[in-house]
Design a protein around this motif. Structure first.
Motif, PDB file in Angstrom:
ATOM      1  N   LEU A   1       2.326   4.592  -2.018  1.00 38.51           N
ATOM      2  CA  LEU A   1       2.966   4.679  -2.853  1.00 38.51           C
ATOM      3  C   LEU A   1       3.487   3.109  -3.070  1.00 38.51           C
ATOM      4  CD1 LEU A   1       5.507   7.639  -3.023  1.00 38.51           C
ATOM      5  CD2 LEU A   1       3.795   7.523  -4.975  1.00 38.51           C
ATOM      6  N   GLU A   2       3.155   2.361  -2.148  1.00 37.49           N
ATOM      7  CA  GLU A   2       3.767   1.168  -2.364  1.00 37.49           C
ATOM      8  C   GLU A   2       2.188   0.575  -2.430  1.00 37.49           C
ATOM      9  OE1 GLU A   2       5.301  -0.380   1.181  1.00 37.49           O
ATOM     10  OE2 GLU A   2       6.765   0.962   1.555  1.00 37.49           O
TER      11      GLU A   2
ATOM     12  N   GLN B   1       1.832  -1.553  -6.411  1.00 35.31           N
ATOM     13  CA  GLN B   1       1.245  -3.221  -6.219  1.00 35.31           C
ATOM     14  C   GLN B   1      -0.142  -3.166  -7.465  1.00 35.31           C
ATOM     15  OE1 GLN B   1      -0.266  -4.523  -2.257  1.00 35.31           O
ATOM     16  NE2 GLN B   1       2.376  -4.697  -1.355  1.00 35.31           N
ATOM     17  N   MET B   2      -0.335  -1.882  -6.962  1.00 31.25           N
ATOM     18  CA  MET B   2      -1.859  -2.410  -8.046  1.00 31.25           C
ATOM     19  C   MET B   2      -1.691  -2.312  -9.285  1.00 31.25           C
ATOM     20  SD  MET B   2      -4.560   0.483  -5.717  1.00 31.25           S
ATOM     21  CE  MET B   2      -5.111   1.613  -7.459  1.00 31.25           C
ATOM     22  N   MET B   3       0.322  -1.584  -9.527  1.00 31.79           N
ATOM     23  CA  MET B   3      -0.046  -0.767 -10.980  1.00 31.79           C
ATOM     24  C   MET B   3       1.040  -2.774 -11.600  1.00 31.79           C
ATOM     25  SD  MET B   3      -0.804   2.109 -12.105  1.00 31.79           S
ATOM     26  CE  MET B   3       0.446   2.555 -12.920  1.00 31.79           C
ATOM     27  N   ALA B   4       1.393  -3.212 -10.751  1.00 30.70           N
ATOM     28  CA  ALA B   4       2.177  -4.639 -11.263  1.00 30.70           C
ATOM     29  C   ALA B   4       0.245  -5.790 -11.241  1.00 30.70           C
ATOM     30  CB  ALA B   4       2.859  -4.842  -9.836  1.00 30.70           C
ATOM     31  N   GLY B   5      -0.779  -5.461 -10.835  1.00 30.86           N
ATOM     32  CA  GLY B   5      -1.595  -6.568 -10.353  1.00 30.86           C
ATOM     33  C   GLY B   5      -2.030  -7.142  -9.105  1.00 30.86           C
ATOM     34  N   ARG B   6      -0.762  -6.992  -8.164  1.00 31.23           N
ATOM     35  CA  ARG B   6      -1.214  -7.502  -7.258  1.00 31.23           C
ATOM     36  C   ARG B   6      -2.066  -6.324  -6.049  1.00 31.23           C
ATOM     37  NH1 ARG B   6       4.430  -7.770  -7.907  1.00 31.23           N
ATOM     38  NH2 ARG B   6       4.846  -5.636  -6.254  1.00 31.23           N
TER      39      ARG B   6
END
Length: 110
Positions: A94-95, A99-104
């Motif tokens: 989930l972390e 991060q992927m959803m936040a573009g990181r």
């Protein structure tokens, strides 16, 4: 002296079968989570949701007796243990998703 009729016993048995099916699905979810098969976890979670909905409907018609309620409690404890371990296993996934959803992008060493 027990006075439960055969139809009541059948309904109680059917209710317990729902709890047992949910427990089985939760165990399968745990096994999928241990294997990192998150697509299967999500699929099984959907199956659990359907079973829970069916159980809620069936439970409005009849309450469990004391022996059945004790068995239900033991089944529920096992489901909760499975759920806790699944959540623990899912935290890193989930972390990463967050991060992927936040573009990181995740730092991965190859």
């Amino acid at each position: 002296m027990k006075t439960a009729s055969a139809p009541n016993q059948a309904v109680n048995h059917a209710l317990l079968q729902y709890y047992e099916a949910i427990e089985t699905a939760s165990h399968e979810m745990l096994e999928a989570a241990r294997a990192g098969d998150w697509d299967r976890v999500v699929k099984l979670e959907g199956a659990c949701a359907v079973l829970i909905s069916q159980l809620k409907h069936a439970a409005t018609e009849r309450r469990l007796g004391s022996e059945e309620a004790q068995l239900k409690a033991r089944i529920m404890q096992r489901i909760l243990v499975n759920d806790a371990e699944i959540r623990h296993l899912a935290e890193p996934w989930l972390e990463d998703l967050d991060q992927m959803m936040a573009g990181r992008p995740r730092n991965v060493l190859h």
